[in-house]
Enzyme design. Sequence first.
Site, PDB file in Angstrom:
ATOM      1  N   ARG A  61      17.531   6.456  -1.326  1.00 26.81           N
ATOM      2  CA  ARG A  61      17.250   5.517  -2.660  1.00 26.81           C
ATOM      3  C   ARG A  61      18.156   6.149  -3.690  1.00 26.81           C
ATOM      4  NH1 ARG A  61      10.799   4.544  -2.999  1.00 26.81           N
ATOM      5  NH2 ARG A  61      10.940   6.047  -2.713  1.00 26.81           N
ATOM      6  N   GLU A  98      -3.742   4.742   1.114  1.00 26.20           N
ATOM      7  CA  GLU A  98      -3.455   3.611  -0.003  1.00 26.20           C
ATOM      8  C   GLU A  98      -3.164   2.663  -0.151  1.00 26.20           C
ATOM      9  OE1 GLU A  98       1.208   5.537  -0.008  1.00 26.20           O
ATOM     10  OE2 GLU A  98       1.620   3.496  -0.725  1.00 26.20           O
TER      11      GLU A  98
END
Length: 341
Positions: A156, A329
């Site tokens: 990324r 999360e």
Amino acid sequence: MNLQLISQPIEFFPAAPVSRETKGVLGGALLGNQTDVTLPEWPVQRIFAPLLGSTAAVVQETWLACLPPVSGNDEGIAWCRVGNLLYGVIEMDETVFADSAVCSPLQAASEEAYRRIFRLIEAQQLPHLWRVWNYLADITGESHGLERYRQFNIGRQDAFLDFSRGATGNVPAACAIGLLEGPLSIAFMAGDQPAVPVENPRQVSAYYYPTTYGPRSPTFSRAVLVYLPGQEILFISGTASIVGHQTVHPDDVVGQCKEALANVAAVVAEANRLNRSSPYVLGEMSCRVYIRHAKDFPLVKETLIPLIGPATEIVYVQADICRHDLLLEIEATASHMLGNC
Ligand code: 3EB
């Protein structure tokens, strides 16, 4: 613009939850581990993961706009745009990159996916990446001498650097979640204006994490504020029980839940310092909560609801978080109209 996020539990498939006649569907996501679903005609991110506390087999999230959509398929990306807003979904089969001599297949697939995204949004002249949803199989597994989430982070970041975008400061809001199996799946939203990045004063910015978390830091902001005509949207990235750069309350799901929500609240407060509309409040956010162990769901819900408010829209999903010691999360979205709209 009035871009609206609709979240619909679907009891039975096949179903046509959002009518094909509905004008201006930008795209969306299908959450749930049912396989025989009828896919809508707009770009959709399949998230194969068990829903928790839902009687529905599938939850369909849809971004509705009030303008006619234009769609296409380029660079292996199913995309749709309304006005100056683009949503796209790309799935990459890692095995295609098995021959890469220089890096792991996942790293190569991740870099290639982001390079394609950047080429598409630059060609569409909507170059600003606002929000990215990343899903990959076995996120904490190790191969080629490195944890897979760390491989993903290298690919990324390389793509951001290759496209001269920088890997700090002006980066999108994101989540990176682990699923049991399946391709690397990335959905994204991009626009014609830069997003306003929002960081969390309680946390080290992810792009400044020390190398103990991997050779390359993750490329995301804690949140972004983005602007459409007459509208402001707040995207809060996946937020966990991390203070500074360290996981806190390991093995304590209630502690992690409260800490993650304190982080979301801190990001909301920071967003309210920077925003142009009225202040955001926790109770108006549309949330996705990823829980590592399905057995923790009742406790998470019991902890969350009194703190966040009973009216908050929350979808609970069983999935892996990118650190072994993180048990959950939380990500959230909200939208405000600007001016007299
Ligand atoms: C964290 O704060 C938890 O790599 O895109 C949250 C949101 C996390 C996004 C990403 C990772 C990402 O570090 C993990």
